[in-house]
Design a protein around this motif. Structure first.
Motif, mmCIF file in Angstrom:
data_model
loop_
_atom_site.group_PDB
_atom_site.id
_atom_site.type_symbol
_atom_site.label_atom_id
_atom_site.label_comp_id
_atom_site.label_asym_id
_atom_site.label_seq_id
_atom_site.Cartn_x
_atom_site.Cartn_y
_atom_site.Cartn_z
ATOM 1 N N ASP A 137 0.613 -1.110 0.089
ATOM 2 C CA ASP A 137 0.130 -0.077 -0.073
ATOM 3 C C ASP A 137 0.926 1.203 0.067
ATOM 4 N N LEU A 138 1.843 1.413 0.773
ATOM 5 C CA LEU A 138 2.824 2.630 0.894
ATOM 6 C C LEU A 138 3.465 2.703 -0.313
ATOM 7 N N GLU A 139 3.949 1.631 -0.938
ATOM 8 C CA GLU A 139 4.604 1.649 -2.399
ATOM 9 C C GLU A 139 3.709 2.377 -3.422
ATOM 10 N N HIS A 140 2.470 1.734 -3.392
ATOM 11 C CA HIS A 140 1.470 2.359 -4.303
ATOM 12 C C HIS A 140 1.247 3.817 -3.972
ATOM 13 N N LEU A 141 1.469 4.349 -2.592
ATOM 14 C CA LEU A 141 1.087 5.647 -2.435
ATOM 15 C C LEU A 141 2.280 6.436 -2.796
ATOM 16 N N VAL A 142 3.557 6.006 -2.757
ATOM 17 C CA VAL A 142 4.794 6.652 -3.154
ATOM 18 C C VAL A 142 4.771 6.669 -4.664
ATOM 19 N N GLU A 143 4.221 5.671 -5.546
ATOM 20 C CA GLU A 143 4.069 6.026 -7.083
ATOM 21 C C GLU A 143 3.352 6.924 -7.271
ATOM 22 N N ARG A 144 2.017 6.913 -6.683
ATOM 23 C CA ARG A 144 1.014 8.030 -7.035
ATOM 24 C C ARG A 144 1.668 9.348 -6.861
ATOM 25 N N LEU A 145 2.165 9.509 -5.321
ATOM 26 C CA LEU A 145 2.656 10.867 -4.996
ATOM 27 C C LEU A 145 3.722 11.473 -6.020
ATOM 28 N N GLN A 146 4.774 10.336 -6.679
ATOM 29 C CA GLN A 146 5.716 10.915 -7.640
ATOM 30 C C GLN A 146 5.035 11.306 -8.781
ATOM 31 N N ARG A 147 4.078 10.347 -9.268
ATOM 32 C CA ARG A 147 3.260 10.746 -10.469
ATOM 33 C C ARG A 147 2.706 12.240 -10.285
ATOM 34 N N ASP A 148 1.989 12.341 -9.344
ATOM 35 C CA ASP A 148 1.588 13.721 -9.046
ATOM 36 C C ASP A 148 2.376 14.808 -8.955
ATOM 37 N N ASN A 149 3.727 14.630 -8.147
ATOM 38 C CA ASN A 149 4.793 15.748 -8.272
ATOM 39 C C ASN A 149 5.247 15.737 -9.758
ATOM 40 N N ASP A 150 5.581 14.672 -10.276
ATOM 41 C CA ASP A 150 6.015 14.817 -11.909
ATOM 42 C C ASP A 150 5.047 15.854 -12.570
ATOM 43 N N GLN A 151 3.863 15.455 -12.492
ATOM 44 C CA GLN A 151 2.588 16.288 -13.292
ATOM 45 C C GLN A 151 2.724 17.759 -12.721
ATOM 46 N N LEU A 152 2.764 18.168 -11.486
ATOM 47 C CA LEU A 152 2.964 19.578 -10.982
ATOM 48 C C LEU A 152 4.336 20.021 -11.457
ATOM 49 N N ARG A 153 5.397 19.465 -11.490
ATOM 50 C CA ARG A 153 6.520 20.162 -12.182
ATOM 51 C C ARG A 153 6.445 20.448 -13.520
ATOM 52 N N GLU A 154 5.971 19.297 -14.313
ATOM 53 C CA GLU A 154 5.419 19.820 -15.760
ATOM 54 C C GLU A 154 4.510 20.805 -16.070
ATOM 55 N N ASP A 155 3.504 21.071 -15.043
ATOM 56 C CA ASP A 155 2.666 22.087 -15.267
ATOM 57 C C ASP A 155 3.265 23.442 -14.937
ATOM 58 N N LEU A 156 4.278 23.391 -14.192
ATOM 59 C CA LEU A 156 5.030 24.527 -13.903
ATOM 60 C C LEU A 156 5.866 25.074 -15.008
ATOM 61 N N ARG A 157 6.301 24.111 -15.718
ATOM 62 C CA ARG A 157 7.279 24.560 -16.982
ATOM 63 C C ARG A 157 6.396 24.958 -18.228
ATOM 64 N N GLN A 158 5.226 24.675 -18.102
ATOM 65 C CA GLN A 158 4.539 25.116 -19.264
ATOM 66 C C GLN A 158 4.136 26.662 -19.210
ATOM 67 N N PRO A 159 3.966 27.484 -20.139
ATOM 68 C CA PRO A 159 3.690 28.881 -20.167
ATOM 69 C C PRO A 159 2.443 29.012 -19.469
ATOM 70 N N ASP A 160 2.011 29.937 -18.799
ATOM 71 C CA ASP A 160 0.635 30.350 -18.482
ATOM 72 C C ASP A 160 -0.192 31.106 -19.459
#
Length: 63
Positions: A29-52
């Protein structure tokens, strides 16, 4: 303890077997949570790279 979690140690006590199964489930369960949080973090970082695009045409206080 690590050997018991991995399953190298024979377990004859049903309580220990149940605890081992519960710990393995919790680790999964914790491994799945870490994977989900890493995906969410990667998406947030990608969103920050995109121009507004929406805010690009908005005037700012400075000008």
């Amino acid at each position: 303890m690590a050997k018991a979690l991995v399953g190298y140690r024979p377990v004859n006590d049903p309580r220990l077997m149940l605890e081992t199964l519960e710990l393995r489930r919790r680790v999964a369960d914790l491994e799945h949570l870490v994977e989900r949080l890493q995906r969410d973090n990667d998406q947030l970082r990608e969103d920050l790279r995109q121009p507004d695009v929406v805010g690009a045409g908005m005037p700012t206080i400075a000008g």
